[in-house]
Design an enzyme around this catalytic site. Sequence first.
Site, PDB file in Angstrom:
ATOM      1  CD  GLU A   1      24.648  13.569 -21.520  1.00  0.00           C
ATOM      2  OE1 GLU A   1      25.006  12.650 -20.783  1.00  0.00           O
ATOM      3  OE2 GLU A   1      23.471  13.957 -21.628  1.00  0.00           O
TER       4      GLU A   1
ATOM      5  CG  HIS B   1      26.997   8.386 -24.163  1.00  0.00           C
ATOM      6  ND1 HIS B   1      27.099   9.754 -24.195  1.00  0.00           N
ATOM      7  CD2 HIS B   1      27.917   7.969 -23.251  1.00  0.00           C
ATOM      8  CE1 HIS B   1      28.008  10.157 -23.318  1.00  0.00           C
ATOM      9  NE2 HIS B   1      28.538   9.078 -22.736  1.00  0.00           N
TER      10      HIS B   1
ATOM     11  CG  ASP C   1      21.521  15.243 -17.157  1.00  0.00           C
ATOM     12  OD1 ASP C   1      22.240  14.611 -16.366  1.00  0.00           O
ATOM     13  OD2 ASP C   1      21.178  14.800 -18.274  1.00  0.00           O
TER      14      ASP C   1
ATOM     15  CG  HIS D   1      19.604  14.453 -23.149  1.00  0.00           C
ATOM     16  ND1 HIS D   1      18.982  15.195 -22.176  1.00  0.00           N
ATOM     17  CD2 HIS D   1      20.651  13.845 -22.531  1.00  0.00           C
ATOM     18  CE1 HIS D   1      19.609  15.009 -21.011  1.00  0.00           C
ATOM     19  NE2 HIS D   1      20.639  14.206 -21.203  1.00  0.00           N
TER      20      HIS D   1
ATOM     21  CG  HIS E   1      21.717   3.725 -18.178  1.00  0.00           C
ATOM     22  ND1 HIS E   1      20.781   3.324 -19.090  1.00  0.00           N
ATOM     23  CD2 HIS E   1      22.095   4.960 -18.559  1.00  0.00           C
ATOM     24  CE1 HIS E   1      20.613   4.288 -19.990  1.00  0.00           C
ATOM     25  NE2 HIS E   1      21.399   5.285 -19.689  1.00  0.00           N
TER      26      HIS E   1
ATOM     27  NE  ARG F   1      27.501  10.750 -18.364  1.00  0.00           N
ATOM     28  CZ  ARG F   1      27.511   9.517 -17.915  1.00  0.00           C
ATOM     29  NH1 ARG F   1      28.220   8.582 -18.547  1.00  0.00           N
ATOM     30  NH2 ARG F   1      26.839   9.157 -16.826  1.00  0.00           N
TER      31      ARG F   1
ATOM     32  CG  ASP G   1      -0.274  -0.121   2.508  1.00  0.00           C
ATOM     33  OD1 ASP G   1       0.976  -0.259   2.510  1.00  0.00           O
ATOM     34  OD2 ASP G   1      -0.952  -0.076   3.549  1.00  0.00           O
TER      35      ASP G   1
ATOM     36  CG  HIS H   1      16.694  11.657 -21.434  1.00  0.00           C
ATOM     37  ND1 HIS H   1      16.852  10.305 -21.300  1.00  0.00           N
ATOM     38  CD2 HIS H   1      17.867  12.196 -21.002  1.00  0.00           C
ATOM     39  CE1 HIS H   1      18.058  10.045 -20.806  1.00  0.00           C
ATOM     40  NE2 HIS H   1      18.688  11.179 -20.616  1.00  0.00           N
TER      41      HIS H   1
ATOM     42  CG  ASP I   1      24.683  11.590 -15.096  1.00  0.00           C
ATOM     43  OD1 ASP I   1      23.962  12.553 -14.771  1.00  0.00           O
ATOM     44  OD2 ASP I   1      24.635  11.059 -16.226  1.00  0.00           O
TER      45      ASP I   1
ATOM     46  CD  GLU J   1      24.651  15.172 -18.429  1.00  0.00           C
ATOM     47  OE1 GLU J   1      24.854  14.334 -17.529  1.00  0.00           O
ATOM     48  OE2 GLU J   1      23.668  15.144 -19.198  1.00  0.00           O
TER      49      GLU J   1
ATOM     50  CE1 TYR K   1      31.279   6.877 -19.548  1.00  0.00           C
ATOM     51  CE2 TYR K   1      31.119   7.043 -21.944  1.00  0.00           C
ATOM     52  CZ  TYR K   1      30.804   7.523 -20.693  1.00  0.00           C
ATOM     53  OH  TYR K   1      30.033   8.651 -20.578  1.00  0.00           O
TER      54      TYR K   1
END
Length: 464
Positions: A410, A356, A273, A360, A245, A431, A38, A367, A262, A433, A414
Site C-alpha cells: 500500500e 508510512h 484491507d 503489514h 487516518h 494510496r 447501557d 494489522h 480505504d 492498497e 500525500y
Amino acid sequence: MQPANNIYMQRRAAVARHIGPGGVAIVPTAPERNRNRDSDFLYRHDSYFYYLCGFTEPHATLVISGDGHSTLFCQPKDREREIWHGLRVGPEAAPAQLGVDAALSSAELDTQLPPLLDGREAVWYPFATHAGLETQIDGWLSKLRARVRYGTLCPQQQRDLCGVLDEMRLLKDTHEQAIMRRAGQISAGAHVRAMQLCARMLRAGQEVREYHLDAELLHEFRRHGSQAPAYGSIVAAGANACVLHYRADAGRVNDGELVLIDAACELDGYASDITRTFPANGRFSGAQRTLYELVLASQEAAIAATKAGARFTDPHDAAVRVLAQGMLDVGLLDKNKVGSVEDVIEQRAYFAFYMHRTGHWIGMDVHDCGAYTEPSEIGQVSTRKDALTGEVIKDRPARILRPGMALTIEPGIYVRPAADVPERFHNIGIRIEDDAIVTATGCELFTRDVPVGVAEIEALMRAQ
Ligand code: GLY
Ligand code: MN
Ligand code: MN
C-alpha cells in the site's frame, strides 16, 4: 461436530505440542465493551481465542492442557437471558458443536482453574492482552498455594502464549486463505459500487458527500454476509486524503477532485484491507494522473518484490526507490536541493510525501499479529534502518517471507500545500492498497476485483 472444527482441533493440538505435557494454556475471549450508558459496541471475539475454537460468544475462556485435553468455559444456558440477548450454545452442547473435550459454565472458572493448574510446570497465556487476566491468574495460583500442605503443586513458570500463536497465525492455512479471498472479493465489489455511485451522482448534478460513499460500502459488505467493516472506513474527498487516518465524514465530494477510500470488510473473523483513489467525476486530471501513475508504478515494484525468500522490508524498499525517483522527475523534490535518488533515499527526503510503511501482516486482525523480525536470525550480525523512524536496528534482520504469509502492499503520496511544492499537486492524496498471499514464486493479489489502472478505473466509472 462440524467438519470445520477439525481445523480448531488441529490448532489446539499444535498448541499442546508446543507447551508440552507440563504446560497449561489459558485463552480468554474479548470482553463486551460499553459504548454509552447501557449500549455496548457490536461484540467482537478475541482473535487468539477464535483461532483456537471458532466460538463467538462473549464470557468464554479456553483451557488447553499439555496432554491435549481442552476445556471451554462458556455462558450457561439461561432462558431469561437468552430471550433478551439470543441463544447460547451452553456447556452441555459445546463439546459436540465445537469439538472441545469438555465444557463448563464460565461461572465455574474460579473453582475449576486451580485444579486444572495443579501439578503443571508452566501456565501459558497471552501476556499484556487481556486487562485483569494476570490478576485472575494470580488469584488461581494463590488458591493453589494455600493448599500446598494438602499436596497441591503450583506451576513454577508463567510463559507468554502470544509468540506461539503469532507464529502459527502468520502462516494462513487453506481454510483461512479461502475466507480471506472471499472477504477481498466482497470489499472489491464495494469499492466498485462506491466509485460508480460517485460518478453517477455527480453526472446527475447531485451533491455527493463522503457518507454517501460510505453507505454504499456498508451496504455491499453486509449484503454479502460480512459481519462488519474490518476497521474504521476512510472515505476522504480532496484534501482530506492527506490526513492518513481520516474517517468517512460529511465532506463534500467535488467534481475535479480525487477521492481516497480505504475500507474493507471483515468476514467470518478475517479482515481485508483495500484502498483505491479515483477521480470523483471519473476522469483523472493531468496532475492527478501523473502522481497516480507514480504510486501505481511503486506498487508494481513492491508487488514484484513480494515473494518467498524475500524480506518483509523488500517491498517497501522497492516502492520507496520508485517513489523517490518519481518525486525528482515530477518536481515534488528539487534535484538541486536534495541531489540524486540515492540521496533522497539516504536522507529520507521522500518522507515529506510518503510517511508510512508499504505494508503489514493481515489476517484475523487487519494489522495482524506476527513478528517482523526473522526469528531464526535474531542475534546475527546485521544492520538495517527502520522504514518509519530511520533508527538503526542491529542484529534483528527482517522477516523472510514464506508461502502462506499474507500482507498488504500500500504505497502512497500525500501532498500538503507548501511554497516549494508545485501548486498543481497541492492537496492530492493517493494510496493504492491490495492484499497479497505469498506463494512459492511470487504473490497472489486477492483484492484485484476492483481495478487499479487509470484506463480501467475511468472505464468503470463511465459504465453504469
Ligand atoms: N486500513 C488500515 C491500513 O491500511 O493499514
Ligand atoms: Mn493496510
Ligand atoms: Mn487500508
